[in-house]
Design a protein around this motif. Structure first.
Motif, PDB file in Angstrom:
ATOM      1  N   ASP A 222       0.584  -1.119   0.193  1.00 44.31           N
ATOM      2  CA  ASP A 222       0.317  -0.033   0.086  1.00 44.31           C
ATOM      3  C   ASP A 222       0.891   1.198  -0.110  1.00 44.31           C
ATOM      4  O   ASP A 222       0.582   2.298  -0.484  1.00 44.31           O
ATOM      5  CB  ASP A 222      -0.846  -0.061   1.383  1.00 44.31           C
ATOM      6  N   ARG A 223       2.171   1.323   0.926  1.00 47.10           N
ATOM      7  CA  ARG A 223       2.585   2.148   0.865  1.00 47.10           C
ATOM      8  C   ARG A 223       3.229   2.981  -0.318  1.00 47.10           C
ATOM      9  O   ARG A 223       3.583   4.116  -0.684  1.00 47.10           O
ATOM     10  CB  ARG A 223       3.800   2.375   2.046  1.00 47.10           C
ATOM     11  N   GLU A 224       3.911   1.606  -1.054  1.00 46.37           N
ATOM     12  CA  GLU A 224       5.155   2.379  -2.568  1.00 46.37           C
ATOM     13  C   GLU A 224       3.441   2.903  -3.512  1.00 46.37           C
ATOM     14  O   GLU A 224       3.773   3.711  -4.287  1.00 46.37           O
ATOM     15  CB  GLU A 224       4.945   1.206  -2.826  1.00 46.37           C
ATOM     16  N   ARG A 225       2.681   2.447  -3.305  1.00 45.61           N
ATOM     17  CA  ARG A 225       1.161   2.312  -4.444  1.00 45.61           C
ATOM     18  C   ARG A 225       0.267   3.626  -3.987  1.00 45.61           C
ATOM     19  O   ARG A 225       0.933   4.399  -4.865  1.00 45.61           O
ATOM     20  CB  ARG A 225       0.569   1.284  -4.815  1.00 45.61           C
ATOM     21  N   HIS A 226       0.585   4.282  -3.037  1.00 46.73           N
ATOM     22  CA  HIS A 226      -0.183   5.374  -2.546  1.00 46.73           C
ATOM     23  C   HIS A 226       1.409   6.553  -2.576  1.00 46.73           C
ATOM     24  O   HIS A 226       1.197   7.526  -3.379  1.00 46.73           O
ATOM     25  CB  HIS A 226       0.060   5.874  -0.737  1.00 46.73           C
ATOM     26  N   PHE A 233       0.160  10.076  -9.974  1.00 49.01           N
ATOM     27  CA  PHE A 233      -0.733  10.766 -10.835  1.00 49.01           C
ATOM     28  C   PHE A 233      -1.100  12.024 -10.432  1.00 49.01           C
ATOM     29  O   PHE A 233      -2.705  12.886 -10.344  1.00 49.01           O
ATOM     30  CB  PHE A 233      -1.972   9.422 -10.159  1.00 49.01           C
ATOM     31  N   GLY A 234      -1.194  12.649  -8.893  1.00 46.01           N
ATOM     32  CA  GLY A 234      -1.286  13.139  -8.321  1.00 46.01           C
ATOM     33  C   GLY A 234      -0.320  14.765  -8.611  1.00 46.01           C
ATOM     34  O   GLY A 234      -0.472  16.247  -8.211  1.00 46.01           O
ATOM     35  N   TYR A 235       0.567  14.377  -9.341  1.00 41.22           N
ATOM     36  CA  TYR A 235       1.564  15.517  -9.467  1.00 41.22           C
ATOM     37  C   TYR A 235       2.330  15.677  -8.486  1.00 41.22           C
ATOM     38  O   TYR A 235       2.855  17.107  -8.663  1.00 41.22           O
ATOM     39  CB  TYR A 235       1.289  16.624 -10.831  1.00 41.22           C
ATOM     40  N   GLN A 236       2.581  15.525  -7.218  1.00 40.55           N
ATOM     41  CA  GLN A 236       3.350  15.860  -6.090  1.00 40.55           C
ATOM     42  C   GLN A 236       4.901  16.062  -6.311  1.00 40.55           C
ATOM     43  O   GLN A 236       4.833  14.460  -6.840  1.00 40.55           O
ATOM     44  CB  GLN A 236       2.439  15.652  -4.592  1.00 40.55           C
TER      45      GLN A 236
END
Length: 277
Positions: A222-226, A233-236
């Motif tokens: 979960d952490r790596e995918r987040h 995808f969030g362009y941060q």
């Protein structure tokens, strides 16, 4: 002095009309009496060929409209005529016409079978293809409609699969030039076929990549995918992700690097090198 006088231009015993070859045999009688090295024999042979040339041209016209240029068919038919003249034996009793017609037609049919195809097709399919037209015409007259493939197969006494392949092979008989002009809907002027064809869509490659990577992303912790989601995808930025997760930017950089390396190896099937400690 070499004798240059040519013998009588035509045997006097018979006459030959312009549209009949029934009386051509007397010419072969004279040819048979001449030695192979006799100069007059070549003159006589050329005269026979000239007289029978309309026969070859007539047979060539019978095969016109089947995808081959008439000039090519005419040359092939005339080659068959030469073979017929050279092989005909007047002493066998048969007429020259009965011998020449199948000889010329056989040469033209061999041309269609062996030379007129744009791509290589098995000889058996070519032979079936050559019989399709006559069989279809006979069945259409018999039934009053276009025959089915099964009916054609029964008429030719071949299996259904072979007839189907021969029908498909018909599309391989003549390839169209990509430079041929064609009218395209919405265009005022004709375009070359090549210019009217579609181009490779770049998004297709992206779609294929997405289909490969999607199950790999789903299998990530979960952490790596987040982290990947926030970055791509969030362009941060890495700093924004680190602040959001309460970790250092160095940790985010390592997570991204290791995760991307793992995905690349899994997607491309690459073997990862042993890591140095």
């Amino acid at each position: 002095m070499i004798e240059t006088t040519v013998r009588s231009e035509r045997p006097k015993s018979r006459t030959t009309t312009a549209d009949s070859y029934d009386n051509i045999e007397p010419w072969f009688d004279e040819l048979a009496e001449l030695d192979a090295g006799d100069a007059h024999r070549l003159v006589m042979r050329n005269k026979v060929l000239q007289l029978c040339m309309p026969l070859a041209d007539h047979i060539a016209r019978r095969f016109a409209g089947r995808g081959e240029e008439f000039d090519d068919l005419q040359q092939v038919a005339r080659l068959g005529l030469i073979q017929a003249v050279d092989r005909f034996d007047v002493h066998r009793g048969s007429s020259f016409l009965a011998f020449a017609v199948p000889t010329i037609m056989g040469e033209v049919r061999r041309h269609f079978r062996d030379r007129a195809w744009s791509v290589r097709v098995p000889r058996g399919l070519k032979e079936i293809h050559g019989r399709l037209g006559a069989a279809t015409e006979v069945l259409s007259h018999r039934f009053g409609r276009q025959p089915t493939v099964r009916e054609i197969a029964a008429e030719l006494d071949v299996d259904l699969h072979s007839v189907t392949q021969a029908l498909v092979a018909r599309n391989s008989y003549r390839a169209e030039s990509l430079d041929r002009l064609t009218q395209v809907e919405g265009q005022n002027t004709p375009l070359a076929v090549l210019d009217s064809l579609g181009a490779d869509e770049p998004c297709y490659a992206l779609t294929e990549d997405a289909m490969v990577v999607r199950p790999l992303l789903a299998a990530l912790p979960d952490r790596e995918r987040h982290v990947l989601t926030l970055r791509y995808f969030g362009y941060q930025t890495q700093a924004q992700i680190a602040e959001h997760l309460g970790v250092s930017q160095m940790q985010i950089s390592r997570i991204l690097s290791s995760t991307l390396t793992k995905l690349r190896e899994q997607a491309l099937g690459e073997c990862s090198e042993p890591r140095r400690i």
